[in-house]
Design a protein around this motif. Structure first.
Motif, mmCIF file in Angstrom:
data_model
loop_
_atom_site.group_PDB
_atom_site.id
_atom_site.type_symbol
_atom_site.label_atom_id
_atom_site.label_comp_id
_atom_site.label_asym_id
_atom_site.label_seq_id
_atom_site.Cartn_x
_atom_site.Cartn_y
_atom_site.Cartn_z
ATOM 1 N N VAL A 130 0.865 -1.176 0.000
ATOM 2 C CA VAL A 130 0.000 0.000 0.000
ATOM 3 C C VAL A 130 0.900 1.224 0.000
ATOM 4 C CG1 VAL A 130 -1.796 1.267 1.204
ATOM 5 C CG2 VAL A 130 -1.783 -1.224 1.270
ATOM 6 N N ASP A 131 0.826 2.016 -1.069
ATOM 7 C CA ASP A 131 1.688 3.195 -1.212
ATOM 8 C C ASP A 131 3.164 2.817 -1.129
ATOM 9 O OD1 ASP A 131 -0.558 4.820 -1.407
ATOM 10 O OD2 ASP A 131 -0.649 5.138 0.755
ATOM 11 N N GLY A 132 3.507 1.680 -1.777
ATOM 12 C CA GLY A 132 4.893 1.262 -1.823
ATOM 13 C C GLY A 132 5.422 0.663 -0.542
ATOM 14 N N SER A 133 4.549 0.330 0.401
ATOM 15 C CA SER A 133 4.987 -0.219 1.676
ATOM 16 C C SER A 133 4.131 -1.412 2.058
ATOM 17 C CB SER A 133 4.888 0.842 2.787
ATOM 18 O OG SER A 133 5.126 0.275 4.055
ATOM 19 N N VAL A 134 4.759 -2.408 2.660
ATOM 20 C CA VAL A 134 4.025 -3.550 3.178
ATOM 21 C C VAL A 134 3.943 -3.405 4.696
ATOM 22 C CG1 VAL A 134 4.534 -5.152 1.326
ATOM 23 C CG2 VAL A 134 6.200 -4.855 3.136
ATOM 24 N N GLY A 135 3.572 -2.214 5.136
ATOM 25 C CA GLY A 135 3.589 -1.889 6.547
ATOM 26 C C GLY A 135 2.729 -2.777 7.405
ATOM 27 N N GLY A 136 1.539 -3.162 6.899
ATOM 28 C CA GLY A 136 0.649 -3.995 7.691
ATOM 29 C C GLY A 136 1.271 -5.331 8.017
ATOM 30 N N PHE A 137 1.813 -5.994 7.016
ATOM 31 C CA PHE A 137 2.447 -7.288 7.246
ATOM 32 C C PHE A 137 3.697 -7.124 8.098
ATOM 33 C CE2 PHE A 137 5.097 -10.926 6.344
ATOM 34 C CZ PHE A 137 4.191 -11.967 6.394
ATOM 35 N N ARG A 138 4.411 -6.024 7.910
ATOM 36 C CA ARG A 138 5.621 -5.784 8.707
ATOM 37 C C ARG A 138 5.258 -5.683 10.192
ATOM 38 N NH1 ARG A 138 7.511 -1.804 6.001
ATOM 39 N NH2 ARG A 138 8.885 -3.128 4.752
ATOM 40 N N GLU A 139 4.161 -5.018 10.496
ATOM 41 C CA GLU A 139 3.732 -4.900 11.888
ATOM 42 C C GLU A 139 3.342 -6.255 12.453
ATOM 43 O OE1 GLU A 139 0.975 -1.798 12.867
ATOM 44 O OE2 GLU A 139 1.678 -0.505 11.255
ATOM 45 N N LEU A 140 2.684 -7.071 11.638
ATOM 46 C CA LEU A 140 2.322 -8.413 12.091
ATOM 47 C C LEU A 140 3.566 -9.237 12.369
ATOM 48 C CD1 LEU A 140 0.353 -10.723 12.619
ATOM 49 C CD2 LEU A 140 0.279 -11.144 10.149
ATOM 50 N N ALA A 141 4.538 -9.188 11.459
ATOM 51 C CA ALA A 141 5.780 -9.948 11.643
ATOM 52 C C ALA A 141 6.511 -9.504 12.903
ATOM 53 C CB ALA A 141 6.671 -9.783 10.411
ATOM 54 N N ALA A 142 6.592 -8.185 13.109
ATOM 55 C CA ALA A 142 7.286 -7.664 14.287
ATOM 56 C C ALA A 142 6.582 -8.058 15.576
ATOM 57 C CB ALA A 142 7.411 -6.150 14.198
ATOM 58 N N SER A 143 5.257 -8.218 15.513
ATOM 59 C CA SER A 143 4.479 -8.523 16.712
ATOM 60 C C SER A 143 4.560 -9.997 17.102
ATOM 61 C CB SER A 143 3.004 -8.146 16.497
ATOM 62 O OG SER A 143 2.867 -6.759 16.234
ATOM 63 N N LEU A 144 5.096 -10.836 16.234
ATOM 64 C CA LEU A 144 5.191 -12.260 16.561
ATOM 65 C C LEU A 144 6.054 -12.503 17.783
ATOM 66 C CD1 LEU A 144 5.549 -13.865 13.013
ATOM 67 C CD2 LEU A 144 3.530 -13.830 14.472
ATOM 68 N N SER A 145 6.959 -11.564 18.096
ATOM 69 C CA SER A 145 7.793 -11.728 19.283
ATOM 70 C C SER A 145 6.966 -11.707 20.558
ATOM 71 C CB SER A 145 8.859 -10.629 19.335
ATOM 72 O OG SER A 145 8.251 -9.348 19.366
ATOM 73 N N HIS A 146 5.736 -11.162 20.489
ATOM 74 C CA HIS A 146 4.859 -11.133 21.667
ATOM 75 C C HIS A 146 4.074 -12.422 21.819
ATOM 76 C CE1 HIS A 146 5.807 -6.941 22.206
ATOM 77 N NE2 HIS A 146 5.350 -6.635 21.007
ATOM 78 N N ALA A 147 4.072 -13.269 20.773
ATOM 79 C CA ALA A 147 3.328 -14.525 20.827
ATOM 80 C C ALA A 147 4.279 -15.630 21.280
ATOM 81 C CB ALA A 147 2.718 -14.841 19.465
ATOM 82 N N ALA A 148 4.570 -15.636 22.562
ATOM 83 C CA ALA A 148 5.593 -16.542 23.096
ATOM 84 C C ALA A 148 5.223 -18.005 22.963
ATOM 85 C CB ALA A 148 5.854 -16.208 24.568
ATOM 86 N N SER A 149 3.936 -18.327 22.868
ATOM 87 C CA SER A 149 3.496 -19.721 22.807
ATOM 88 C C SER A 149 3.211 -20.187 21.386
ATOM 89 C CB SER A 149 2.221 -19.906 23.663
ATOM 90 O OG SER A 149 2.465 -19.564 25.013
ATOM 91 N N LEU A 150 3.433 -19.335 20.394
ATOM 92 C CA LEU A 150 3.082 -19.674 19.020
ATOM 93 C C LEU A 150 3.940 -20.834 18.506
ATOM 94 C CD1 LEU A 150 1.156 -18.613 16.788
ATOM 95 C CD2 LEU A 150 3.106 -17.378 15.858
ATOM 96 N N THR A 151 3.277 -21.890 18.040
ATOM 97 C CA THR A 151 3.972 -23.059 17.490
ATOM 98 C C THR A 151 3.617 -23.311 16.035
ATOM 99 O OG1 THR A 151 2.223 -24.558 18.264
ATOM 100 C CG2 THR A 151 4.080 -24.177 19.745
ATOM 101 N N THR A 152 2.500 -22.769 15.556
ATOM 102 C CA THR A 152 2.059 -23.012 14.180
ATOM 103 C C THR A 152 1.639 -21.696 13.539
ATOM 104 O OG1 THR A 152 1.257 -25.216 14.758
ATOM 105 C CG2 THR A 152 0.449 -24.269 12.689
ATOM 106 N N LEU A 153 2.301 -21.347 12.442
ATOM 107 C CA LEU A 153 1.972 -20.143 11.690
ATOM 108 C C LEU A 153 1.755 -20.551 10.238
ATOM 109 C CD1 LEU A 153 1.760 -17.053 11.301
ATOM 110 C CD2 LEU A 153 4.244 -17.047 10.959
ATOM 111 N N ARG A 154 0.534 -20.356 9.734
ATOM 112 C CA ARG A 154 0.210 -20.758 8.368
ATOM 113 C C ARG A 154 -0.059 -19.526 7.522
ATOM 114 N NH1 ARG A 154 -3.247 -24.829 11.150
ATOM 115 N NH2 ARG A 154 -2.016 -26.737 11.287
#
Length: 336
Positions: A130-154
């Motif tokens: 969006v406007d030359g940036s994938v900011g939304g997905f970047r925020e999701l990727a960066a936030s994965l560090s808060h999901a300490a119990s995450l074992t499956t990402l599809r």
């Protein structure tokens, strides 16, 4: 005797049912055609949010195949604030999620410490720029560090770009969870995989070896594993012995500045792998320590292949090179 009967509520009088909210189907999907239908959608989603508030112990939320969930403040973004800590799984397959939904989902992960499964497959707009940036997905990727119990990402069929993979790779959350990233990759499609400074473990490299051996990285041209000194010798050996990297052109194994470690344990595996890397043009192995014999073996191997080898020259080699240079200069200089 007269009978008193309770009037059956009409469809319009019924409150939103949680079962319908968690179902895999919806009456209509897509963007409403008129304002009245849009208003009805907002009312239904508001009711769904209220229904979530009535089940504080909910552990699995499955809204898959509901096209009206994504793409609006009144959709997923309006429901995320209702999610509670006991939630363990979120399934949002084919919900027409957008980059804005991805950003909102990332912001909600910190409130879900038990979340172990996140499935957002079949949402091709999730990673669109969006406007030359994938900011939304970047925020999701960066936030994965808060999901300490995450074992499956599809993330199947989400149109992941090289930029998206870089966003995932730049997060320290990858260390110890590389299988999550590998499961998201489209087989034999990825051209660059940059995992520098990701705190990769020995098991991570083993998983990477398995993926490579199965041909999932057969089109890979750039593999950056630099600054991952936390991985053990067994991991490096497994990776180089696995094969499946026939298209690789650039390989970076360098350690961080001011650090050093011996590579004697896995150097034989690397030497054995080089003949199976016909496209390789650059090998960076800075700050890995080698003995004199090992240095000659690696140097001769890459010289025959015309591969650019980037490493730290041995002190003895540097002194010899300097002496040779001085002798050559003296011989060319006319005697006075």
């Amino acid at each position: 005797m007269s009978q008193i009967r309770r009037k059956r509520p009409s469809t319009s009088d019924r409150k939103p049912a949680l079962g319908r909210f968690l179902s895999r189907t919806s009456e209509r999907t897509g963007i409403p055609e008129d304002g009245g239908e849009w208003e009805g959608r907002e009312q239904r989603e508001h009711g769904s949010g209220e229904a979530l508030g009535c089940v504080p112990l909910l552990e699995i939320l499955d809204l898959s195949w509901n096209g009206s969930v994504g793409g609006g403040v009144g959709g997923l973004q309006g429901l995320l604030g209702k999610l509670r800590p006991p939630l363990r799984e979120i399934h949002l397959v084919a919900c027409q999620l957008t980059a804005a939904d991805a950003a909102a989902l990332g912001g909600a992960l910190s409130a879900l410490p038990r979340l172990s499964v996140l499935d957002v497959s079949c949402n091709p707009q999730l990673s669109q720029e969006v406007d030359g940036s994938v900011g939304g997905f970047r925020e999701l990727a960066a936030s994965l560090s808060h999901a300490a119990s995450l074992t499956t990402l599809r993330l199947q069929a989400c149109g992941l770009t090289t930029g998206c993979l870089h966003d995932l790779g730049r997060t320290s959350v990858v260390g110890g969870r590389l299988p999550l990233l590998l499961d998201a990759l489209q087989p034999s499609v990825v051209l660059e995989l940059r995992l520098s400074s990701c705190e990769l473990t020995t098991d991570d490299l083993r998983h990477l070896a398995v993926a490579s051996g199965r041909g999932r990285l057969s089109s890979l041209r750039v593999l950056d594993l630099s600054y991952n000194g936390s991985a053990g010798d067994a991991g490096w050996s497994a990776l180089f012995a696995a094969g499946g990297l026939g298209s690789l052109e650039d390989l970076d194994l360098s350690l961080r500045p001011s650090t050093s470690a011996s590579c004697s344990a896995w150097l034989p595996a690397l030497l054995g792998a080089l003949p199976r890397l016909p496209a390789l043009t650059r090998l960076a192995a800075q700050r890995w320590a080698l003995g004199p014999r090992e240095r000659r073996q690696l140097s001769n191997c890459v010289r025959k292949r015309d591969v650019l080898l980037q490493w730290d020259p041995d002190v003895g080699d540097a002194a010899a090179a300097a002496s040779s240079s001085c002798e050559s200069t003296n011989q060319e200089s006319p005697e006075e």
